[in-house]
Scaffold this active site. Structure first.
Site, PDB file in Angstrom:
ATOM      1  N   LYS A 249       0.866  -1.232  -0.117  1.00  0.00           N
ATOM      2  CA  LYS A 249       0.191  -0.006  -0.050  1.00  0.00           C
ATOM      3  C   LYS A 249       0.850   1.164  -0.049  1.00  0.00           C
ATOM      4  O   LYS A 249       1.620   1.532   0.874  1.00  0.00           O
ATOM      5  CB  LYS A 249      -1.036   0.063   1.278  1.00  0.00           C
ATOM      6  CG  LYS A 249      -1.768   1.083   1.190  1.00  0.00           C
ATOM      7  CD  LYS A 249      -2.828   0.964   2.460  1.00  0.00           C
ATOM      8  CE  LYS A 249      -3.966   1.960   2.352  1.00  0.00           C
ATOM      9  NZ  LYS A 249      -3.716   3.695   1.937  1.00  0.00           N
ATOM     10  N   PHE A 339      -2.247  -0.943 -10.282  1.00  0.00           N
ATOM     11  CA  PHE A 339      -2.695  -2.118  -9.494  1.00  0.00           C
ATOM     12  C   PHE A 339      -3.745  -2.584 -10.288  1.00  0.00           C
ATOM     13  O   PHE A 339      -4.546  -3.735  -9.802  1.00  0.00           O
ATOM     14  CB  PHE A 339      -2.656  -2.056  -8.159  1.00  0.00           C
ATOM     15  CG  PHE A 339      -3.478  -0.701  -7.727  1.00  0.00           C
ATOM     16  CD1 PHE A 339      -4.986  -0.587  -7.880  1.00  0.00           C
ATOM     17  CD2 PHE A 339      -2.866   0.334  -7.107  1.00  0.00           C
ATOM     18  CE1 PHE A 339      -5.462   0.413  -7.267  1.00  0.00           C
ATOM     19  CE2 PHE A 339      -3.458   1.602  -6.603  1.00  0.00           C
ATOM     20  CZ  PHE A 339      -4.909   1.689  -6.883  1.00  0.00           C
TER      21      PHE A 339
END
Ligand code: AMP
Length: 555
Positions: A249, A339
């Protein structure tokens, strides 16, 4: 005028059914041209959400114009503002007070929705030399034609503070009702087109049939899928059925990239167009992405000379910039990690499982790196991966369900975020401000301070209006008023007595406060009745946590 009256009705009630039914009735009466502009304005926007156009009119400019137009004693404004806590209402009061004077210049003709939209367009288009003056003149012309109530809502739209409580979800309901279609169909179309106003306009002209034909369109941002929180990797594994895909993240900004041939546009997390701020990302996508048409998602982060991730605040400077982009581009380099892929060459991919989307993404993304990923069912391996992410200066991990589809606009459990929070601080409230709108009679915005162990002074390290319930705020207001030593406008300085526990995500460098630091995303987690101000955390401790951040992150 009818639109301003409608907004006034919305502001007066908090009954959702009533709100929806008045808006429904209003939408039914509009002509096709008016539908999208009206929907946008009711939601407080001058243009559809995806539009790259901005008005760029600040409050300072507006006050100047309003003073010039109304020639009214500004006390009228200040008083109305402290009574209502609402800029729009205060402007209305000023306009009312100046009515006798303005009568002569006021046109009889009421403003129409289309006139207002055209006026917004001209304001947004003003560019080049003298554009500021041009914008000012256009705003002045618009406001000079406005009745007090119209002025109230025009100003609210101009400065982006509509706050009638009538939000997008309710608008979707009203649109479904006005045009007699199921809510799900409206929601689906909104997701595809990125704007409820446009969906309403489509329904008005083409009816149900036009709605059923709506698909993804490149350059129309799709609402983002969001994540819920998991406490740790074990919880994420459990929630996802034993095995999941962990990804780094990154602490940056989410972007949605749209490509059609050589044309590339980039949208921010709030679905506004930020293409101009990120020229190198545009070039990168043009060079690397192997698809004629695509909608991709990723995170951009700012990096230092060594490629280490930098604090989020540096990146934000890239987004705020309109001028001097080339220079900032050199000073604050960014990196992109992709992503997800939502759409490819005419095909929607959102119903494909995560693993499949990730595979397609890897075949499409050329040399652009994908978010580091580990698919595992092993908590220890996941823990290791989390440690790696943190050691490299990132924020934590995301866990993505392997068979999860992409659910636009939904914060579900198919994506979970895992980010260890920094150690909470016990801080002292040294001042407070009255809130806005509903909270305008409450001291609801708190200045948080840490004690300087050397001098004994309390130094502000942050400000927050988050964390307390309404009841707690009311009680806090009462206590703070008793502790008040000085009032300056809407701020009350108090004796440092009340200690609160504060959570935050990061400590930033900041010129705003004397100590040179500021907590990011500070929120009160509880009131520490058990602690005295002398037992609160010190500024030395805050500085220690601040410094520790840079063991992993770039400065
Ligand atoms: P939060 O903003 O705390 O709700 O966390 C979700 C945000 O994390 C997303 O909106 C992205 O901006 C960001 N993010 C960073 N890395 C990833 C990743 N690998 N996958 C999805 N989102 C990510």
């Amino acid at each position: 005028m009818a639109l301003a009256e409608l907004c006034e009705k919305l502001e007066e009630t908090s009954k959702r059914n009533l709100m929806v039914s008045v808006v429904t009735a209003f939408l039914e009466r509009l002509s096709p041209d008016e539908v999208e502009p009206a929907v946008s304005m009711i939601l407080g926007r001058p243009f559809p959400r995806w539009s790259p156009r901005v008005l760029d009119v600040g409050w300072t400019t507006l006050t100047k114009i309003i003073r010039r137009l109304t020639k009214t004693n500004w006390k009228v404004f200040s008083q109305a503002f402290s009574e209502t806590g609402d800029v729009g209402s205060a402007v209305k009061a000023v306009f009312e007070a100046s009515k006798p004077y303005r009568q002569a210049t006021l046109l009889e003709k009421p403003l129409t929705i289309m006139e207002v939209r055209r006026s917004f367009e001209s304001i947004a288009e003003a560019s080049g030399a003298g554009s500021r003056e041009k914008r000012e003149r256009l705003v002045e012309a618009l406001l000079s034609a406005a009745e007090p109530l119209e002025a109230k809502y025009l100003v609210k739209i101009l400065i982006g503070e509509m706050r009638t409580g009538f939000h997008e979800g309710l608008m979707e309901l009203a649109v479904a009702k006005a045009f007699h279609v199921p809510l799900e169909d409206v929601q689906r179309a909104c997701m595809m087109l990125g704007d409820v106003g446009e969906v309403a306009a489509l329904l008005k002209t083409g009816g149900k049939e036009a709605l059923s034909k709506v698909g993804f369109r490149v350059f129309r941002p799709v609402r983002l899928m969001m994540a819920q929180t998991a406490e740790n990797v074990e919880e994420a594994l459990r929630e996802h059925g034993g095995e999941t895909a962990f990804e780094y993240k990154f602490d940056g900004a989410r972007i949605q990239i749209h490509k059609d041939g050589a044309a590339v546009r980039i949208f921010s997390r709030r679905l506004t167009d930020v293409t101009q701020s990120l020229p190198e990302i545009v070039e990168l996508v043009q060079r690397e992405v192997k698809a004629e048409k695509a909608i991709l998602e990723g995170e951009v982060i700012a990096v230092d000379a060594d490629g280490k991730p930098m604090a989020f605040q540096h990146l934000m400077r890239r987004f705020k910039r309109v001028r001097g982009i080339e220079e900032t581009r050199r000073r604050i380099p960014v990196r992109l990690f992709l992503f997800d892929v939502l759409y490819l060459n005419g095909q929607s991919l959102i119903h494909e499982p995560y693993v499949e989307r990730r595979r397609i993404l890897s075949e499409t993304s050329g040399e652009i790196p994908l978010a580091n990923q580990l698919v595992t069912g092993d908590a220890q391996a996941a823990e290791q991966f989390l440690k790696m992410a943190l050691d490299e200066g990132h924020e934590g991990l995301m866990a993505k369900r392997l068979d999860g589809d992409y659910t636009p606009g939904i914060r579900g459990k198919k994506w979970l975020k895992i980010k260890p929070v920094l150690e909470p601080l016990d801080l002292v409230i040294v001042a407070a401000e009255y809130g806005y709108g509903r909270r305008h009679n409450w001291l609801s915005d708190y200045y948080l301070a840490a004690r300087d162990a050397e001098t004994g002074r309390f130094l502000v390290v942050g400000k927050t209006f988050k964390g307390l319930t309404d009841e707690e705020i009311i009680e806090m207001t009462r206590r703070l008023k008793e502790l008040a030593v000085k009032e300056e406008h809407r701020r009350v300085i108090v004796t440092p007595k009340i200690v609160v526990e504060v959570l935050y995500n990061e400590i930033q460098k900041s010129p705003k406060y004397e100590c040179g630091m500021a907590l990011r995303f500070a929120r009160i987690s509880r009131i520490r009745e058990d602690k005295t101000p002398e037992e609160a955390d010190t500024i030395q401790k805050v500085r220690e946590i601040y410094e520790k951040q840079f063991l992993k992150k770039g400065r």
